[in-house]
Design a protein around this motif. Sequence first.
Motif, mmCIF file in Angstrom:
data_model
loop_
_atom_site.group_PDB
_atom_site.id
_atom_site.type_symbol
_atom_site.label_atom_id
_atom_site.label_comp_id
_atom_site.label_asym_id
_atom_site.label_seq_id
_atom_site.Cartn_x
_atom_site.Cartn_y
_atom_site.Cartn_z
ATOM 1 N N ASN A 26 27.510 41.184 -59.760
ATOM 2 C CA ASN A 26 27.586 42.479 -59.078
ATOM 3 C C ASN A 26 26.808 42.501 -57.769
ATOM 4 N N GLY A 71 28.069 45.156 -55.253
ATOM 5 C CA GLY A 71 27.530 46.475 -55.568
ATOM 6 C C GLY A 71 26.087 46.615 -55.114
ATOM 7 N N LYS A 129 25.992 47.083 -51.326
ATOM 8 C CA LYS A 129 26.370 48.451 -50.942
ATOM 9 C C LYS A 129 25.234 49.429 -51.232
ATOM 10 N N ALA A 130 24.566 49.241 -52.379
ATOM 11 C CA ALA A 130 23.438 50.107 -52.721
ATOM 12 C C ALA A 130 22.306 49.930 -51.717
ATOM 13 N N SER A 153 20.553 45.939 -65.323
ATOM 14 C CA SER A 153 21.695 46.712 -65.789
ATOM 15 C C SER A 153 21.446 47.235 -67.198
ATOM 16 N N PRO A 173 25.514 49.380 -63.442
ATOM 17 C CA PRO A 173 26.059 48.473 -62.428
ATOM 18 C C PRO A 173 27.323 49.005 -61.744
ATOM 19 N N HIS A 174 27.965 50.007 -62.348
ATOM 20 C CA HIS A 174 29.165 50.592 -61.761
ATOM 21 C C HIS A 174 28.840 51.757 -60.826
ATOM 22 N N ASP A 175 27.567 52.114 -60.725
ATOM 23 C CA ASP A 175 27.147 53.266 -59.918
ATOM 24 C C ASP A 175 26.100 52.818 -58.906
ATOM 25 N N THR A 176 26.516 52.615 -57.672
ATOM 26 C CA THR A 176 25.598 52.100 -56.653
ATOM 27 C C THR A 176 24.453 53.066 -56.377
ATOM 28 N N SER A 223 20.485 52.100 -55.772
ATOM 29 C CA SER A 223 19.700 52.426 -54.581
ATOM 30 C C SER A 223 18.489 53.295 -54.944
#
Length: 210
Positions: free
Chosen positions: A43, A46, A49-50, A137, A155-158, A162
């Motif tokens: 990931n 991800g 992006k976070a 995670s 892990p599916h929610d950036t 962050s």
Amino acid sequence: VHMLGVDEKFKPLPRAKTKPVIDALGLPDTYILVVGTIEPRKNLVGLAKAYRDLLTELPDAPPIVFVGRPGWHYDQLMSEIEAVGINHHLIFASNVDDEQLVSVYNHALTVITPSFYEGFGLPALEGMACGIVPIVSNLSSLPEITGDVGLLIDPHDTNTISEALKKVLTDSAWCQTQSRAGIRRAKQFTWDETARIIYETYQSVLGISL
């Protein structure tokens, strides 16, 4: 499922011992650390992006150092990471040996494992043994390793990633408490304990005394 042990070499070390190793590797003085094979299940897109979102609030956030060798779908993954647009904040170090890794852990602000799947998650354990706050995670075996230490992320929610990074970068008092708790917890994961559990499992399965 029995846990693995952490090698005794993973521990807090004095700066006088670690700084020459960090300098030799060409790494900055501190960073966010990721350890493991560079492949999709980790990931890393991800995470990138976070981190990009984090930079809007903390533009001076330390870089992310990735320690690991190329894995499955490496070229495609690197293209996706590059597309996030934060390459100047990312450092890829594939030349770190096991002895140097102890120093690399010691200079991290946090060791993060944002994976979609992990078999065990040894970096979180090695990081805790060195006094480094883990972010992991909330999947697979990772929460079992860290327990109440550090932070869990989706892990599916950036956004959760962050926010966790922001916490470890801005709350030094909390990090000091977590560091001490992580060292204590890591001491539970010894190879002697692993051997004991395997021994007792064999006894139970075979119904005999070995």
